[in-house]
Design a protein around this motif. Structure first.
Motif, mmCIF file in Angstrom:
data_model
loop_
_atom_site.group_PDB
_atom_site.id
_atom_site.type_symbol
_atom_site.label_atom_id
_atom_site.label_comp_id
_atom_site.label_asym_id
_atom_site.label_seq_id
_atom_site.Cartn_x
_atom_site.Cartn_y
_atom_site.Cartn_z
ATOM 1 N N VAL A 360 0.827 -1.222 0.000
ATOM 2 C CA VAL A 360 0.000 0.000 0.000
ATOM 3 C C VAL A 360 0.854 1.262 0.000
ATOM 4 C CG1 VAL A 360 -2.092 -0.912 1.014
ATOM 5 C CG2 VAL A 360 -0.258 -0.140 2.500
ATOM 6 N N GLY A 364 -1.765 2.407 -4.816
ATOM 7 C CA GLY A 364 -3.110 2.445 -4.247
ATOM 8 C C GLY A 364 -4.130 2.295 -5.359
ATOM 9 N N LEU A 365 -5.174 1.520 -5.110
ATOM 10 C CA LEU A 365 -6.203 1.310 -6.135
ATOM 11 C C LEU A 365 -7.570 1.685 -5.578
ATOM 12 C CD1 LEU A 365 -7.292 -0.071 -8.831
ATOM 13 C CD2 LEU A 365 -7.568 -2.100 -7.449
ATOM 14 N N PRO A 367 -11.197 0.906 -6.360
ATOM 15 C CA PRO A 367 -11.888 -0.043 -7.242
ATOM 16 C C PRO A 367 -13.141 0.570 -7.871
ATOM 17 C CG PRO A 367 -12.222 -0.636 -4.945
ATOM 18 C CD PRO A 367 -11.309 0.531 -4.951
ATOM 19 N N ARG A 371 -17.230 1.408 -2.567
ATOM 20 C CA ARG A 371 -17.746 0.889 -1.310
ATOM 21 C C ARG A 371 -17.002 -0.362 -0.860
ATOM 22 N NH1 ARG A 371 -23.931 0.291 -1.494
ATOM 23 N NH2 ARG A 371 -23.412 -1.812 -2.072
ATOM 24 N N ASP A 372 -16.442 -1.120 -1.839
ATOM 25 C CA ASP A 372 -15.706 -2.333 -1.481
ATOM 26 C C ASP A 372 -14.568 -2.032 -0.524
ATOM 27 O OD1 ASP A 372 -17.337 -3.544 -3.194
ATOM 28 O OD2 ASP A 372 -15.847 -3.971 -4.741
ATOM 29 N N LEU A 373 -14.072 -0.801 -0.581
ATOM 30 C CA LEU A 373 -12.899 -0.438 0.196
ATOM 31 C C LEU A 373 -13.275 0.021 1.603
ATOM 32 C CD1 LEU A 373 -10.139 -0.595 -1.022
ATOM 33 C CD2 LEU A 373 -10.219 1.817 -1.505
ATOM 34 N N TYR A 375 -15.204 -0.343 5.206
ATOM 35 C CA TYR A 375 -15.783 -1.372 6.081
ATOM 36 C C TYR A 375 -16.495 -0.774 7.289
ATOM 37 C CZ TYR A 375 -12.410 -4.226 3.625
ATOM 38 O OH TYR A 375 -11.684 -4.843 2.658
ATOM 39 N N GLU A 382 -13.600 4.878 9.853
ATOM 40 C CA GLU A 382 -12.922 4.518 8.611
ATOM 41 C C GLU A 382 -11.543 5.162 8.565
ATOM 42 O OE1 GLU A 382 -15.103 2.527 6.253
ATOM 43 O OE2 GLU A 382 -12.990 2.002 6.196
ATOM 44 N N ALA A 385 -9.131 3.486 11.017
ATOM 45 C CA ALA A 385 -8.664 2.198 10.497
ATOM 46 C C ALA A 385 -7.647 2.418 9.390
ATOM 47 C CB ALA A 385 -9.849 1.390 9.981
ATOM 48 N N ALA A 386 -7.892 3.430 8.552
ATOM 49 C CA ALA A 386 -6.970 3.689 7.442
ATOM 50 C C ALA A 386 -5.610 4.095 7.974
ATOM 51 C CB ALA A 386 -7.549 4.769 6.533
ATOM 52 N N ASP A 389 -3.971 0.906 9.156
ATOM 53 C CA ASP A 389 -3.584 0.024 8.047
ATOM 54 C C ASP A 389 -2.338 0.543 7.359
ATOM 55 O OD1 ASP A 389 -5.691 -1.620 8.463
ATOM 56 O OD2 ASP A 389 -7.002 -0.645 7.005
ATOM 57 N N VAL A 429 -8.773 7.362 1.783
ATOM 58 C CA VAL A 429 -8.292 6.164 2.473
ATOM 59 C C VAL A 429 -7.052 5.610 1.767
ATOM 60 C CG1 VAL A 429 -8.854 3.754 2.878
ATOM 61 C CG2 VAL A 429 -10.470 5.523 3.540
#
Lengths: 539, 375
Positions: A360, A364-365, A367, A371-373, A375, A382, A385-386, A389, A429
C-alpha cells in the motif's frame, strides 16, 4: 402515455420530500430524457412510473401517476407489467433465469401468453437486438453491453407501451453504448414505444431525445421542455452544449453534426491558435514498469505481451472495450494476478510477492465500486482504520478527508454518502499511505458533471504533486481532460500508446465531442477553447 | 444428416431437440442404483468410466457442465476419508494379513468397542476401499446428471403449483456464483487496504459486506421480478380453493399412512392401496392448485424417443445389476476374507456397458468456443 399530476413523494425517515410538484406528460412514441445532478430523485421518478414507488419501496405518493390510462395507485407493479418495461441500473440484478432465451421469455410466461406467440416474439426480439448468436448462452458469460441488450430485450418481448431505463449506458464502453442507443432509437421510430430514461452521460444520449425533463435540485419542481431549450439552462450539460454556450450559438446544437455546421466561424477564429500544450513530465523516475506481461485468467489469456512504463507525475488513461483487459492490468499492478510471463515492477517491488502492508505504500487502487474499500460504519472509524492500516500518523486520513470532502461530519455512515462523496472517501483512504502510484478503475461511473469536475481538479493536483495516476475508463471526456497519455487495449494487447491528443483524435470511438466538432484543430476540451478565446479577447 | 446412414447419426443439440433433463437424471439414478448393488471394485470403476465417457461426449460448455470435476474431487475425498477412518479406527472385519501396526491409544472403560490405532490389516483396507469406492461412484453418478442436465431446466418441468418453489431454487443457484465473485472482489479490496487477503480471518471480515451486498441484490431482484409480472394470479372460485387444500392435505396424510403401512410389520395389506390413493389425491391437488397460476411455458422440454432410450439404458443397468446381485452374490459382492484379487464378472460388466447408450443416442452438443466471455 405517461402523466404525472402534482406528484410529491416522501419517505418516512427523510426530512424533505424526495420529489415535489412533479407535473408533466410524455406523449406516445417519444424518447424522454431525465437529467439532473446526483441525488435529485431521478430513480424515484422512474420507479413511480413502473409502480415500484411506492408499492415496493414504501413511502407516500401524493398526486396521481397514470401510465397508458392506468393509475399506479390502484395497479401494483405486476399489474402494470404488460404496459411498462423497467430496466434498472444493474442488469445482473434483473435476470431471473440463466440463459438468454429463457430470460427473454420470462416476462411473457408470467403474463400467460400462448406458446406460439412467445416463440414468435422471442425470435423477433433476438433479431431486433442482434442477440440471435447468443440465444443459448448462459447469462453469466455475457459481456456488459450484451447483458444490457438482453435486459432490454427481456422487457421488450411483452410489447410494453412504455420503456423505463435507469442509466442504460453508464457501465458500457462507447461502442456498446452506441449499440444500445441504436436499439432504443429503433424502438421509438419503428415500434412507437415511449421511452423514459435517466442518464448522466448526456453526451451519449441528448441528441436522441424528443423531450428533456430537468430536475434542477433536490425538492425543486422539474422543468420539462424541448432539449435545446432545457440544455440552455441546465446545470448539467454535455461538452458540445458547453461549447455552444461558450460560442453563443443559437439554436444550441445538441449533436456533433449540428455543432460542426455552426462551428465554421469558430474554427476559423481558432485556426492560428493551439491549446496550451499539456506537457507530460519529462525524465522523471519510472514508478511502474511492465514488460512482456502476459496474464492468464482461467483458459483466457487476458493480457498478452503488454509493455507499459508510468513515470512520476504522469497521468495515463487506459481505454478499450469491456473485457479488453483494463481491470486485469490494474489488478496485476496491485499483485492480484500473477503474471504468466514477463515482469511487473511497482516502485522496485514485485507486486504479487509483496505483503499487502508493504504494497500500500507503493500503489493504491480505488476499485470500480468504492464501497468495497470501506468497512467501518462511520467516516471517523474509517479514517482511524486507514491510519492503522497504512501505519500513518493518527489524523492523517481525516486531514485528507477534510481536504477532499469538506463538510462531512464524523458520524456519517459511508453508505449515506453520495457516489461522488464515497469516491472521495475511498480516495482519501488510499492516499493515506502516500503511494506514489494511484490507480482508479472506472472512477466516473455514476458521477454527475459537478462531481466529475471536482474529481478532475483533485487528480490534477495529485499529479502536480508528483503522483503517477493510471485510470481505466470508458469516459472519453475524462481522458481528454486529464490524461497526458492514452493507452488503448484490445483483446489483452496494447494497440495504441501515445499523447492524448494524438491517440484520441485519430479514433472516432475515443474522440471527445470537442475534438469532433473542431476537427482538424487540436482541441480536446471546452476549457481549452475557453482559455484560447479569453486569450484572444485580451490580445 | 448427410450420407446414407445419416438418419442413424445423432443430430446436433439445439434447444428444440434437447434431451429432457428428467431423462438424464433417471439415467444417472439408474447407474447409481446399479452402483449401490455391487462392491466389486472393477464393476464400480467400470460404472465411473461409463458415466465419465457419457459426460465427456455429451456435456456442454455451460457453467453447470463444468461441475463434473468438482464431483469427481468430492468422490476422491470421500474415498480417502473412508480409508483413513478404517485405518485409524479399525473395523470389525476379521483378517490375518497385518500390514503395519499403529500405536494404540488406550481408551477408558465406557468407550468399550471403540479402538484407536492398533494393527491395520489388508482385509480392512480393501473393504474400506471398496466401500468408499461405492460411495464415490454414487457421487460421480449424481455429478454426471448435474453436468449433463441444466438443473434449472429440470425445475422448469415442475407442476405449475410448485412453480414458486422452483423459482426460489433457481434464484438461489444463480446467487451462489455471484456470492463467490463478491467474496473475491472484497478480498482483493482488502489487499488495497494493506490487510492480508488470504486466510480464514480475511474471509470472516469480508463476510458482513458480502451478506449486505447479497441482500441488496435480492431486494433489487425482487423489485425487478415484481415489475416483470411475477406472482400474477388468476381468480379461482373459493370452492375450488377449498377443494385444492383438502385434496393436497388429505393426499399427503394418505402418503404418510401408506408409507407407514408398508414399513411397519402389520400393515402390509393396506399399505399399497392407501399410498396409491394418497398419491392420486396429492397429484390432483397439485393439478387443481396450478389453476391459480396464469403462467404459460416457453418451449418446454419434450420427452421423445431419445429420452426414452436414455432412460431405458439407465433402468436396464439398474435392473440387470440388481438381478445379478441376487443370482450371483459372490461375483458382485466378492468377500474380502480370504484375500483375493477381484475378478470381472462377464455378464454384469456387459450390462454396465449398456449405460453407454446415451453417448450414441443423445443429441451431440456443438463445440462452441468461449469467445466474448468476460475477462
Amino acid at each position: 402515455m405517461i402523466r404525472f399530476d402534482h406528484v410529491c413523494v416522501s419517505y418516512p425517515d427523510a426530512a424533505e420530500p424526495a420529489l415535489r410538484a412533479v407535473d408533466f406528460t410524455v406523449p406516445e412514441g417519444e424518447l424522454c430524457l431525465l437529467v439532473g445532478p446526483s441525488g435529485v430523485g431521478k430513480s424515484t421518478l422512474l420507479g413511480a412510473v413502473s409502480g415500484l414507488v411506492p408499492h415496493f419501496t414504501g413511502g407516500t405518493l401524493h398526486g396521481r401517476v397514470t401510465v397508458a390510462g392506468r393509475d399506479t395507485r390502484t395497479h401494483r407493479p405486476r399489474e402494470l407489467a404488460d404496459v411498462v418495461g423497467t430496466v434498472g441500473q444493474d442488469p445482473l440484478a434483473h435476470f431471473v433465469t440463466d440463459t438468454v432465451e429463457d430470460e427473454l421469455a420470462y416476462g411473457m410466461e408470467s403474463l400467460g401468453l400462448p406458446s406460439d406467440v412467445m416463440r414468435r416474439r422471442v425470435e423477433e426480439t433476438l433479431d431486433l437486438l442482434g442477440l440471435a448468436e447468443l440465444r443459448d448462452r448462459p447469462i453469466a458469460t455475457l459481456s456488459g453491453g450484451q447483458r444490457q441488450r438482453v435486459a432490454i430485450g427481456s422487457v421488450l418481448t411483452v410489447h410494453p407501451k412504455v420503456l423505463v431505463l435507469d442509466e442504460p449506458t453508464s457501465a458500457l464502453d462507447p461502442a456498446a453504448a452506441e449499440e444500445v442507443l441504436a436499439v432504443l432509437q429503433r424502438l421509438v421510430h419503428d415500434l412507437g414505444t415511449t421511452v423514459l430514461l435517466a442518464e448522466h452521460r448526456l453526451e451519449r444520449v441528448v441528441q436522441y431525445a424528443d423531450q428533456v425533463v430537468l430536475l434542477p435540485g433536490p425538492g425543486v419542481p422539474p422543468v420539462a421542455g424541448d432539449p435545446a431549450g432545457i440544455m440552455a439552462v441546465s446545470p448539467v450539460f454535455p461538452p458540445v452544449v458547453g461549447l455552444g454556450r461558450l460560442a453563443g450559438w443559437s439554436p444550441l446544437p445538441l449533436s456533433v453534426r449540428d455543432a460542426r455546421r455552426a462551428a465554421r466561424p469558430l474554427r476559423e477564429r481558432l485556426a492560428d491558435r493551439g491549446p496550451v500544450p499539456v506537457v507530460p513530465p519529462q525524465k522523471t523516475a519510472p514508478v511502474a514498469e511492465v514488460s512482456g506481461l502476459s496474464v492468464r485468467r482461467g483458459r483466457i489469456e487476458a493480457l498478452h505481451g503488454v509493455e507499459l512504463t508510468v513515470r512520476a507525475g504522469e497521468t495515463v488513461a487506459l481505454m478499450g472495450r469491456n473485457g479488453a483487459g483494463k481491470s486485469t492490468l490494474l489488478g496485476t499492478l496491485t499483485g492480484l494476478h500473477e503474471p504468466a510471463r514477463g515482469t511487473v515492477r511497482v516502485g522496485g517491488a514485485v507486486p504479487h510477492r509483496t505483503a499487502p502492508r508493504e504494497l500500500v505504500r507503493r500503489v493504491g487502487l480505488v476499485p470500480q465500486e468504492p464501497r468495497d474499500l470501506l468497512y467501518a460504519d462511520t467516516v471517523a472509524a474509517e479514517c482511524l482504520a486507514a491510519d492503522q492500516d497504512a501505519g500513518a500518523a493518527p489524523g492523517a486520513c481525516r486531514a485528507l478527508v477534510t481536504e477532499l470532502l469538506p463538510g462531512v461530519p464524523d458520524q456519517t455512515h459511508p453508505r449515506d454518502l453520495s457516489e461522488g462523496q464515497r469516491l472521495a472517501l475511498a480516495l482519501a483512504v488510499v492516499l493515506t499511505a502516500r503511494p506514489p502510484l494511484l490507480l482508479l478503475d472506472e472512477p466516473t461511473r455514476g458521477l454527475d458533471y459537478a462531481a466529475k469536475s471536482r474529481l478532475v481538479t483533485r487528480l490534477r493536483a495529485l499529479a502536480a504533486d508528483g503522483h503517477a495516476i493510471v485510470l481505466a475508463t470508458h469516459d472519453v471526456e475524462l481522458a481528454a481532460e486529464l490524461a497526458h497519455r492514452v493507452v488503448v487495449l484490445a483483446d489483452g494487447e496494447v494497440v495504441a500508446d501515445g499523447r492524448t491528443a494524438e491517440v484520441v483524435v485519430s479514433s472516432p470511438a475515443f474522440a471527445p465531442q470537442v475534438a469532433k466538432v473542431l476537427q482538424p484543430g487540436p482541441w480536446l476540451t471546452v476549457p481549452q477553447v475557453a482559455a484560447a478565446l479569453a486569450d484572444e479577447a485580451r490580445a | 444428416m448427410t450420407g446414407p446412414r445419416g438418419w442413424l447419426r445423432q443430430p446436433a443439440a439445439t434447444r428444440s431437440n434437447a434431451l429432457h433433463a428428467g431423462a438424464w437424471w433417471l439415467w444417472a439414478l439408474g447407474l447409481a442404483t446399479a452402483a449401490s448393488r455391487t462392491s466389486n471394485p472393477l464393476l464400480l470403476l467400470l460404472l465411473v468410466a461409463v458415466a465419465g465417457y457419457v459426460v465427456a461426449a455429451r456435456r456442454t460448455d455451460a457453467p453447470w457442465g463444468r461441475s463434473y470435476g468438482a464431483f469427481l474431487k468430492l468422490g476422491l475425498l470421500v474415498l480417502m476419508l473412508r480409508v483413513v477412518f478404517a485405518v485409524l479406527l479399525g473395523s470389525p472385519i476379521p483378517g490375518t494379513h497385518v500390514l503395519f501396526r499403529l500405536p494404540e491409544v488406550p481408551l477408558p472403560q465406557w468407550a468399550q468397542g471403540v479402538r484407536l490405532g492398533g494393527p491395520v490389516r489388508a482385509e480392512q483396507v480393501l473393504f474400506a476401499l471398496c466401500d468408499g469406492l461405492k460411495l464415490a461412484t454414487l457421487l460421480v453418478c449424481v455429478g454426471a446428471a448435474n453436468a449433463l442436465a441444466n438443473p434449472a431446466r429440470l425445475l422448469r418441468s415442475l407442476p405449475a403449483a410448485l412453480y414458486e418453489a422452483g423459482v426460489a431454487v433457481v434464484v438461489a443457484m444463480t446467487f451462489a456464483p455471484n456470492l463467490v465473485a463478491d467474496v473475491q472482489r472484497l478480498r482483493a479490496a482488502r489487499r488495497m487496504r494493506g490487510r492480508a487477503d488470504r486466510g480464514f480471518r480475511a474471509l470472516l471480515q469480508v463476510g458482513l459486506p458480502v451478506l449486505e451486498g447479497a441482500l441488496e441484490r435480492s431486494v433489487a431482484l425482487a423489485a425487478a421480478m415484481d415489475a416483470r409480472g411475477y406472482g400474477r394470479t388468476a381468480e379461482v372460485p373459493p370452492r375450488v380453493r377449498r377443494l385444492t387444500a383438502a385434496l393436497t392435505l388429505g393426499g399427503l396424510l394418505g402418503v404418510c399412512a401408506g408409507t407407514y403401512g408398508l414399513l411397519a410389520a402389520r400393515g402390509v395389506g393396506f399399505g399399497v392401496p392407501v399410498l396409491a390413493l394418497g398419491l392420486l389425491a396429492a397429484l390432483a391437488g397439485l393439478w387443481l392448485g396450478g389453476r391459480r397460476s396464469v403462467r404459460t411455458r416457453y418451449r418446454p422440454d419434450r420427452w421423445g424417443a431419445r429420452a426414452w432410450l436414455v432412460t431405458a439404458s439407465g433402468v436396464a443397468v439398474a435392473a440387470l445389476l440388481s438381478h445379478a446381485a441376487a443370482s450371483d452374490p459372490a461375483a458382485l459382492n466378492p468377500p474380502v476374507v480370504p484375500l483375493s484379487a477381484p475378478t470381472l464378472p462377464l455378464w454384469p460388466a456387459a450390462a454396465v456397458l449398456l449405460g453407454l447408450l446415451p453417448a450414441v443416442v443423445a443429441p451431440a452438443p456443438p463445440r462452441s468456443d468461449s469467445k466474448g466471455a468476460e475477462r
